[in-house]
Structures are given as structure tokens and as C-alpha cells.
Design an enzyme around this catalytic site. Structure first.
Site, mmCIF file in Angstrom:
data_model
loop_
_atom_site.group_PDB
_atom_site.id
_atom_site.type_symbol
_atom_site.label_atom_id
_atom_site.label_comp_id
_atom_site.label_asym_id
_atom_site.label_seq_id
_atom_site.Cartn_x
_atom_site.Cartn_y
_atom_site.Cartn_z
ATOM 1 C CG ASP A 178 -2.035 -1.007 1.134
ATOM 2 O OD1 ASP A 178 -2.211 -1.584 0.036
ATOM 3 O OD2 ASP A 178 -2.732 -1.228 2.141
ATOM 4 C CE1 TYR A 179 5.834 5.360 2.444
ATOM 5 C CE2 TYR A 179 7.266 3.959 1.110
ATOM 6 C CZ TYR A 179 7.033 5.148 1.772
ATOM 7 O OH TYR A 179 7.982 6.135 1.768
ATOM 8 C CG PHE A 200 -1.400 2.029 -4.895
ATOM 9 C CD1 PHE A 200 -1.574 1.571 -6.196
ATOM 10 C CD2 PHE A 200 -2.327 2.932 -4.386
ATOM 11 C CE1 PHE A 200 -2.642 2.001 -6.964
ATOM 12 C CE2 PHE A 200 -3.393 3.369 -5.149
ATOM 13 C CZ PHE A 200 -3.548 2.893 -6.449
ATOM 14 C CG ASP A 201 -0.863 5.105 -0.246
ATOM 15 O OD1 ASP A 201 -1.804 4.885 -1.033
ATOM 16 O OD2 ASP A 201 -0.902 4.817 0.964
ATOM 17 C CD GLU A 257 -25.086 -13.087 -12.613
ATOM 18 O OE1 GLU A 257 -24.670 -12.023 -12.115
ATOM 19 O OE2 GLU A 257 -25.852 -13.128 -13.591
ATOM 20 C CE LYS A 308 -30.896 -9.892 -3.923
ATOM 21 N NZ LYS A 308 -30.421 -8.990 -2.851
ATOM 22 C CE LYS A 321 -28.691 -11.051 -13.559
ATOM 23 N NZ LYS A 321 -27.481 -10.230 -13.721
ATOM 24 C CB CYS A 346 -23.874 2.752 38.628
ATOM 25 S SG CYS A 346 -22.937 3.092 37.118
ATOM 26 C CB CYS A 369 -26.046 5.422 36.632
ATOM 27 S SG CYS A 369 -24.795 6.249 37.653
#
Length: 673
Positions: free
Chosen positions: A34-35, A37-38, A117, A119, A296, A414, A432
Site C-alpha cells: 500500500d505504501y 502504491f500511495d 450468480e 447476489k 438469469k 451502577c 445511574c
């Protein structure tokens, strides 16, 4: 770097970033961290800032967001986006399969395959691509027209801003404009991250609600931070009208879309039954929510011949898995203390697998609910999870009968501060009364004050509040504004950088609106809508503070109960001390300039929502009414202009019908926007 070199580098970075987006979101096989990519994205953004004329509509930098949208205009769908008929019965699935085959045989057409598929439990959207470029994205709306949310959809990394070139070249010249339909959803891990650190009352019930609310946010940067995903399930507008649905799903994958991958060609009914059976358990291992299977007809060219009813097509059906239940033992009950002192019993269960996760806790709501269920410690209980994050006990198991079961006893003191509990007349809950000194109540008030819909102090989470309260650094929200770096830096997981970020976030909260401050104070019975009514009726805090009970009760949506609560709140010395601190800190003590009105479609109308909305989060829908001149009320009377009824609407709908108040559904509500 001159312009030509910058253009080449921008093109290279865009191609590289989109390749990694595809590997991460579609193939689920990232090859960089991730680093890393950033860093690529930061390089692209920096170059585009130096050369703004080189920014194009398909640049990955647009996924970062930052654009503020005042409203989402309505757009008409090329073809209606019909919802599917639902069933929970395998017998009805078989009836659907045989009915389609019979209709086709009557037309002289032989046996045809089905595509099964998964859902996805998300929000349906339509994407329009022109010459391979994303030009429009819209919600389903009422099926005929929806809201243009292109600016927010661009932030979703699994939606290609430009179609994959190698695959798009296989489309014919007539395919210059195509439509991709699919579902936006929030993966489980990202949903958990979003809810983490939020106070209980500000958490989303499930990923679908979080997705629906996020898509309608006006700040696209916040949309980007919430990390949603898009799954494509149909491709329209291609030149080859005889391309089967199964092949279209394959083509969508080549065009750069995530299609879920878990779909199957089913020649016979037993193939469908096997697919549904397999995924009834396997679905819990997926990183996202699925609530059924869509079937479908594979032959797309026959869809028009089979047609549709007014609500759903005849060539498809959705099988929904029933709510998941499990039987386990109630080991004990712990008692939680809320920000208003409410004592809530929480069941501790023998850990049991349910809906793909291990369940060890369930809310019991209040002591009347315990009595209604007739549940005792060591009873065997039936626990159910259906779309919500927190499971619930629905009954004692028939074979319970434990000789060792013991009654659940209401605590006398309490659990947080040991103060004797009280139960106000005509209320189901125990409280309380130690508002000023109870650590649990202080913690709850701090989290409420910092929550997203209040002062939105994002750096102030549960763990940090626990430390601040535990060390005596804060006793009420007013203490936040005197916190110093030397007090914060020694705290666990803080340090200099985090402490600076927290102080900055607290400083930014000073700019929030007056009505949000009123809501953030946590006055009993004063929600966001009531806070807005109070801010409108008393634009100066001093006038609200001095208002009498009768005067307050005459404000719309207030009434005697809320008025009494407001008077009681302001009469407490610790509240006055807190208000003095907030005023000294420069918090808004008067109303600012009114928000610009989108249109006057609800001008002068009092509106109430009841039941569950499918395509909107309640608070977002209420805000849309206000932006169009309407007023949100909390109870139905003869003066109510409009009731918007969603799924499982209850007593408010019944009262509206008795009083002759106009009632509309979500579709008609969207049409009025």
C-alpha cells in the site's frame, strides 16, 4: 521537467497505477505494498498540480476525491432498472425454472441454460461509457430515473475510469456507448474499520446501509476514504445482441471490472440447486456480504420476448438465504452504562458459529425484554442474525430445561461508579443518576460529542477517550479545548504526531455549526432534527438558555417532554460549567448563515419517515427534505403533511392512515426530490 517530459511521466504513472488497481481489486493479487502504491499516486498528483492542463477525466488522481457536491441531479435510465422478484423457497425456484422453460416451449424454442450468480448485498448503479471513457454513474432510483453520483463513483478503484484497451478493441464500432450495471458494496473489513471508534448510536447497522449513505455524501474525499467496491453483473449496448449473458460476464472481466468470479452456467435444475446449496455455507468465507443467488436466462436475446411485469423481469429471479440461527447457552449478563445513564443488559453467550463468524454476545435491550423472553442464565437460547451486525436472542430453545438456570437479577448499583440505580415512573429502563461523576457516562458523552454527526473530531476514538477519562484529563467536552501536547504525548499510541493531529482536529471543531453543537451537547430527547428546530427558533444560545418550559413546548417538534428535558439539562451546575468552557473556547453560540436551499419541492411541508428505506440512509433522506424547504417531525398528527413509508413501517403508518395523512413510498419520495 518540461511539459513534454511531464506528459510522458504522467501517462506512465497513470498506466502503472491502473494496473495495480486492477491487480488489487479485480484479480485480488497485489504485487506492491500500500505504501508503494500511495507513493505512485502522490507522484502523479504532484505532477498534475504542476501541469493542470494535463489532467484528464480518466486520471487515477480523481479517485482521491475532494469535490463538494451541493446536489445530485436526476438522470433518466436508457432502459428501466427493474428490481428482481425475491423468494426464500427452493420450490419457488423450481417453479420459476419450469415456468421459463414452458414459456419458451410455447414459443417453439428449445431448452435454455440459466446462469447462477451470487447476489451482492449492496446498492445498484448504472455506469455509462462513451468511447471507453466513464461519463456518467447513477443510482437505480425508482428504476426509471436515478441520481447522478458520477463524482462519488469515480473514487471507487474497482470502477475503471477508462475501459481496458485490449478488450475494448474487440467491441464493434457501434459500441461507442455502453452501459454497465452492477452493485456497489462495502467489504466486511472496510465496514468494520468505518464503524470502529464510533459511538454506539452513530454506527451503521450493516454494510448495505453504510454503502447507501456513503454514495450520497456531498464530500467525495470522504467517499474515497470509505473504500467501497463495485461488482459488475450486466453489460448492455454491445453490437452482438446474441452474446449470451455468461459470455458478457467474461467480457466484463476483460474490460477491467470485478465480476465476483463466482458464477456458473446451469443447464438443469439440479445444477441450480447444487450451486445454491454449495454457497449457503461457503459465502461466509468471502470478504463481502452476499445474501442469496440470482438466476438469469443465459440467452439475452430472449429476455425481451419473455418480458416483465410492472416490477420485475420474467427471465430472472433472486433466491435469498433465510436468516441464520444457532442455539447456544446464555452464560451470564453484563450491564453497560450509556451516556445518559441508561443500564443496558448484554447477554454473554457460549461462543457459537453463526453467519460465518463466532458470536459470543447479544443485546437484551432492557429488563422488560428479558421478562418477555422468559430467559434465565444457563438457558439454551436461539440466536438469530439477519442483516444486522449485532445478533439477537429471539426465544428460549424448546429443549432448554436446565436444572441450573437462575433468574437475571436487576443490579441495585451502577457497575461503573457504584451509585444506587433509579427507575423513573413509566419507563422500562434503569438509570445511574450520577451524571457528573460516572466514568461510563462521561466516556459516552465524550464519544457522542466527537461523533460524525456532532462535532466530527475523527481523531478522538474509544481507546483515547478511555485514557483521557481514566487519567482525569477530561470530565466533559469543554475540557477538550484546554488539552496541551505535554498531556497527550505520554498517552499510549499517541506521541508527538498523533497529539498534534488530535489538537488540530479539536481546533477544527470550533468551526462546526450552532445546531451541531446543540446536538453534540447530548441533551436527552434532542436529536439532530430537534437541534435544528431549536437553532431556528433560538438563533442565539443565550435566548435558548433563558427560554421557559411553556415557550419551548410550543416550538415545532418539541412538545412538553422535550421541553422539560431541556430545562432540566440547563439547570444542572456541571452543565453550566461545561457551557462556560465551551463559550470561552470560542464555540458557535449563535446560528450562522442559513444553508442554501436546493429547491422548494417540500416548502412548508412537515414530513416523517417510518420503516426501513432501501436506497437511502434515514438521516440523508431527512437532510434532502430540509434542503428542499421541508421540516422533519417525529410524530404523526393531523398537521403532518406527508408520511414516507418504507419496509416494515409500524404504528406511525397506521396512525397516518387513520388520520387521513398522505402516505407515499420511497419511489414517490425520490420522484419528489
Amino acid at each position: 521537467m518540461d511539459r513534454a517530459m511531464a506528459a510522458d511521466e504522467i501517462a506512465r504513472l497513470r498506466k502503472e497505477i491502473e494496473r495495480h488497481n486492477y491487480l488489487y481489486y479485480v484479480e485480488a493479487e497485489p504485487v506492491i505494498s500500500d505504501y508503494e502504491f500511495d507513493r505512485l499516486l502522490e507522484q502523479l498528483i504532484a505532477l498534475e498540480r504542476l501541469h493542470p492542463d494535463l489532467v484528464t477525466p480518466d486520471s487515477p488522481s480523481l479517485r482521491v476525491g475532494g469535490q463538494i457536491t451541493r446536489s445530485f441531479p436526476s438522470v433518466r435510465h436508457r432502459e428501466p432498472m427493474l428490481s428482481l422478484s425475491n423468494t426464500y423457497s427452493m420450490e419457488e425456484v423450481a417453479d420459476f425454472y419450469r415456468r421459463v422453460r414452458r414459456l419458451l416451449l410455447d414459443e417453439g424454442i428449445g431448452e435454455q441454460e440459466m446462469v447462477a450468480e451470487l447476489k451482492f448485498d449492496g446498492v445498484a448503479v448504472s455506469l455509462i461509457y462513451r468511447n471507453g471513457l466513464l461519463v456518467q454513474g447513477a443510482t437505480r432510483g425508482d428504476g426509471v430515473q436515478g441520481d447522478d453520483i458520477t463524482v462519488n463513483l469515480r473514487t471507487i478503484s474497482s470502477i475503471p475510469l477508462r475501459l481496458e484497451t485490449s478488450a475494448s478493441e474487440t467491441l464493434s464500432g457501434s459500441d461507442r456507448e455502453i452501459e454497465v450495471r452492477g452493485e456497489v458494496f462495502m467489504p466486511k473489513e472496510d465496514f468494520d474499520r468505518l464503524n470502529e471508534g464510533r459511538p454506539e448510536e452513530d454506527r451503521f447497522a450493516n454494510p448495505r446501509n453504510a454503502t447507501a449513505g456513503t454514495l450520497k455524501l456531498q464530500d467525495s474525499a470522504e467517499v474515497a476514504r470509505r473504500r467501497m467496491t463495485f461488482v459488475a453483473y450486466f453489460l448492455k449496448g454491445i453490437g452482438d445482441q446474441h452474446m449470451p449473458h455468461f459470455d458478457r460476464l467474461k467480457l466484463l472481466g476483460k474490460l477491467g471490472f470485478f465480476t465476483g468470479d463466482h458464477y456458473r452456467l446451469c443447464p438443469e435444475l439440479h445444477d441450480i440447486e447444487r450451486f445454491i446449496g454449495e454457497w449457503s455455507e461457503k459465502r461466509w468465507k468471502l470478504p463481502y456480504e452476499t445474501d442469496g443467488v440470482v438466476l438469469k436466462l443465459n440467452a439475452v436475446w430472449l429476455w425481451e420476448r419473455l418480458g416483465a411485469t410492472s416490477k420485475s423481469p420474467r427471465w430472472a429471479i433472486a433466491y435469498k438465504y433465510p436468516a441464520q440461527q444457532a442455539i447456544t447457552e446464555l452464560l451470564g449478563v453484563v450491564f453497560q452504562v450509556g451516556r445518559l445513564g441508561t443500564i443496558t443488559p448484554v447477554a454473554e453467550l457460549r461462543p457459537v458459529k453463526l453467519a460465518g463468524s463466532t458470536v459470543s454476545r447479544s443485546t437484551l435491550h432492557n429488563f422488560d425484554e428479558i421478562e418477555r423472553l422468559g430467559v434465565r442464565v444457563h438457558d439454551r437460547v436461539v440466536v438469530e442474525k439477519s442483516g444486522e451486525v449485532i445478533p439477537k436472542i429471539i426465544r428460549v430453545a424448546e429443549d432448554s430445561g436446565s436444572l441450573f438456570s437462575v433468574p437475571i437479577v436487576v443490579p441495585e448499583r451502577c457497575p461503573s461508579c457504584d451509585t444506587p440505580l433509579t427507575r423513573p415512573e413509566n419507563e422500562v429502563s434503569w438509570y445511574c443518576p450520577n451524571e457528573e461523576g460516572c466514568p461510563a457516562q462521561i466516556r459516552g458523552r465524550m464519544l457522542h460529542y466527537a461523533s460524525r454527526n456532532a462535532m466530527d473530531i475523527q481523531s478522538l476514538g474509544i481507546a483515547l477517550v478511555d485514557q483521557l477519562v481514566g487519567r482525569g484529563l477530561v470530565k466533559d467536552p469543554g475540557d477538550l479545548y484546554s488539552l496541551q501536547l505535554p498531556q497527550l504525548e505520554p498517552l499510549e499510541r499517541m506521541g508527538t504526531k498523533s497529539s498534534i493531529n488530535l489538537v488540530r482536529a479539536i481546533e477544527e471543531s470550533r468551526t462546526k455549526s450552532y445546531d451541531r453543537l446543540l446536538y453534540a451537547l447530548g441533551i436527552r430527547h434532542v436529536g439532530q432534527a430537534t437541534a435544528r428546530e431549536l437553532a431556528g427558533a433560538y438563533p442565539y444560545f443565550a435566548s435558548l438558555h433563558e427560554a421557559g418550559e411553556q415557550e419551548l413546548a410550543e416550538v415545532p417538534d418539541i412538545g412538553p417532554v422535550v421541553a422539560r428535558s431541556i430545562i432540566d439539562f440547563f439547570s444542572k451546575p456541571w452543565v453550566q460549567a461545561m457551557l462556560d468552557k465551551l463559550e470561552q473556547a470560542g464555540l458557535p453560540m449563535r446560528a450562522g448563515k442559513e444553508k442554501e436551499q436546493v429547491n422548494n419541492n417540500f416548502e412548508g411541508q412537515s414530513v416523517i419517515f417510518t420503516g426501513g428505506l432501501e436506497r437511502h440512509v434515514r438521516q440523508e433522506a431527512e437532510e434532502m427534505v430540509r434542503e428542499r424547504g421541508g421540516r422533519i417531525v417525529s410524530s404523526v398528527s393531523k398537521k403532518t403533511s406527508l408520511v414516507v413509508a418504507g419496509k416494515e413501517a409500524g404504528s406511525k403508518l397506521e396512525r397516518a392512515l387513520k388520520l387521513g395523512v398522505r402516505v407515499i413510498g420511497e419511489d414517490e419520495f425520490e420522484a419528489m426530490l
